[in-house]
Design a protein around this motif. Structure first.
Motif, short mmCIF file in Angstrom:
data_model
loop_
_atom_site.label_atom_id
_atom_site.label_comp_id
_atom_site.label_asym_id
_atom_site.label_seq_id
_atom_site.Cartn_x
_atom_site.Cartn_y
_atom_site.Cartn_z
N THR A 122 9.19 6.90 -4.80
CA THR A 122 8.85 5.60 -4.22
C THR A 122 7.98 5.84 -3.00
N TYR A 123 6.74 5.40 -3.06
CA TYR A 123 5.82 5.55 -1.94
C TYR A 123 5.96 4.37 -0.99
N LYS A 124 5.99 4.67 0.31
CA LYS A 124 6.14 3.63 1.32
C LYS A 124 5.10 3.81 2.41
N LEU A 125 4.94 2.78 3.21
CA LEU A 125 4.05 2.86 4.36
C LEU A 125 4.67 3.79 5.41
N TYR A 126 3.87 4.19 6.38
CA TYR A 126 4.39 4.97 7.49
C TYR A 126 3.95 4.28 8.77
N GLY A 162 6.79 5.74 12.89
CA GLY A 162 7.71 6.82 12.58
C GLY A 162 8.73 6.47 11.51
N LYS A 163 8.61 5.29 10.91
CA LYS A 163 9.54 4.86 9.86
C LYS A 163 8.77 4.58 8.57
N PHE A 164 9.52 4.33 7.50
CA PHE A 164 8.93 4.14 6.18
C PHE A 164 9.28 2.75 5.63
N VAL A 205 -4.44 4.19 10.11
CA VAL A 205 -5.35 4.61 9.04
C VAL A 205 -5.10 3.77 7.79
N ILE A 206 -6.18 3.26 7.22
CA ILE A 206 -6.13 2.54 5.96
C ILE A 206 -6.51 3.53 4.87
N ALA A 207 -5.55 3.87 4.02
CA ALA A 207 -5.76 4.91 3.02
C ALA A 207 -6.79 4.46 1.98
N LEU A 261 -2.15 7.93 -2.59
CA LEU A 261 -0.91 8.71 -2.61
C LEU A 261 -0.94 9.92 -1.68
N PRO A 262 -2.02 10.71 -1.61
CA PRO A 262 -2.02 11.81 -0.64
C PRO A 262 -1.81 11.34 0.80
N ALA A 263 -2.37 10.18 1.14
CA ALA A 263 -2.20 9.65 2.51
C ALA A 263 -0.76 9.25 2.77
N LEU A 264 -0.12 8.61 1.79
CA LEU A 264 1.26 8.19 1.96
C LEU A 264 2.19 9.41 2.03
N SER A 265 1.87 10.45 1.27
CA SER A 265 2.65 11.69 1.36
C SER A 265 2.42 12.39 2.69
N LEU A 266 1.21 12.26 3.25
CA LEU A 266 0.96 12.84 4.57
C LEU A 266 1.89 12.22 5.59
N GLY A 267 2.20 10.93 5.44
CA GLY A 267 3.15 10.29 6.35
C GLY A 267 4.49 10.99 6.36
#
Length: 303
Positions: free
Chosen positions: A19-23, A26-28, A189-191, A197-203
């Motif tokens: 499940t991909y979430k925003l960052y 410091g929270k998701f 940052v607007i991915a 997905l790489p940007a959300l995983s970077l979070g």
């Protein structure tokens, strides 16, 4: 009874989908709107559902970035460098995940995706090394005709919105985020809209590093929809339009003029090339201090 039918069938394992979430801060969080959109690979195969950020998510990200700015800007350059290097360490440990996500996002072979991820990690290390050096490059003592010291020092601009590159989902992403935070700014940052997905995983990496919450905030969704309120937001100090098309960039630049935001216009960039220091200096302000030299006695000599 046949040998095949006598064998015990292996239980089928239920797959666990990510499940991909925003960052943000410091929270998701999920998008406050509850909306998602489908992310597909280069061949149209479904990969995941990504949050479709709203204007409210954008405003929340600005609040988080502003709250984090004082502490991050006030940290020593050495400390910021250590934190950026720690992020590179964390990326190295999760390299396989990013190789897979980059390969799917950009339609690359595994070996080419691995080269992209390696370059992105190296880029983090490169910017980590610049945190305590950029001040010497763009600051210093200025010669003046008078009994004064005149010193110029760089300071961060503040809260910066970055539209990540649309095509370079990871190396380009790193190349536009790292220099902004290396110099003490905080960022929303607007991915990449089609490959977030790489940007959300970077979070997830940032959350498990030493980076304070709110220094980097990652939003996904429709670039134009999220960027418009951020370009007009009175508490955003600068905007990088790298990931915007020409028409959108023009509209955002007009909106940004309302509170005199610093704007970096989009241009063709080879993110695999030496980045230089342009992005480090793009979001720095120069503070100049005058100080009288003073007199050393009746002779009138000064220091």
């Amino acid at each position: 009874m046949s040998e095949k039918s006598s064998e015990k069938s292996e239980p089928t394992r239920l797959g666990v989908f990510k499940t991909y979430k925003l960052y943000v801060g410091g929270k998701f969080p999920r998008s406050e709107s509850g909306r998602v959109y489908e992310v597909v690979d280069s061949k149209g195969k479904w990969l995941a559902n990504a949050p479709l950020s709203s204007r409210k998510d954008a405003r929340d990200a600005v609040v988080a970035a502003r709250k984090a700015f004082g502490g991050w800007a006030g940290a020593t350059a050495y400390n910021r460098g250590q934190i950026l290097y720690r992020i590179a360490e964390m990326l190295e440990g999760r390299k396989d995940q990013f190789v897979r996500e980059v390969a799917e996002a950009e339609g690359l072979s595994k070996s080419k995706a691995a080269a992209v991820v390696d370059a992105a990690i190296d880029r983090w290390v490169w910017y980590a090394g610049w945190t305590d050096k950029i001040g010497q490059v763009v600051g210093g003592a200025n010669p003046v005709a008078g009994p004064f010291f005149n010193l110029s020092t760089p300071e961060p601009t503040g809260v910066v919105t970055v539209l990540a590159p649309q095509e370079s989902s990871f190396l380009g992403l790193v190349s536009v985020i790292a220099p902004v935070i290396a110099t003490g700014n905080t960022v929303i940052v607007i991915a990449s809209e089609k490959a977030p997905l790489p940007a959300l995983s970077l979070g997830e990496v940032l959350a498990t590093s030493d980076l304070p919450g709110g220094v980097v905030n990652v939003l996904s969704g429709k670039t134009a929809e999220i960027a418009a309120p951020l370009a007009a937001h009175q508490d955003v100090n600068a905007i990088d339009l790298t990931g915007a098309g020409s028409d959108l960039a023009r509209d955002l630049e007009i909106a940004a003029a309302d509170n005199l935001k610093r704007v970096v216009r989009p241009k063709a960039v080879d993110f695999s090339a030496d980045p230089g220091t342009d992005r480090l200096t793009a979001f720095l302000e120069t503070k100049t201090v005058w100080h009288p030299t003073g007199s050393l006695g009746a002779s009138g000599s000064a220091y």
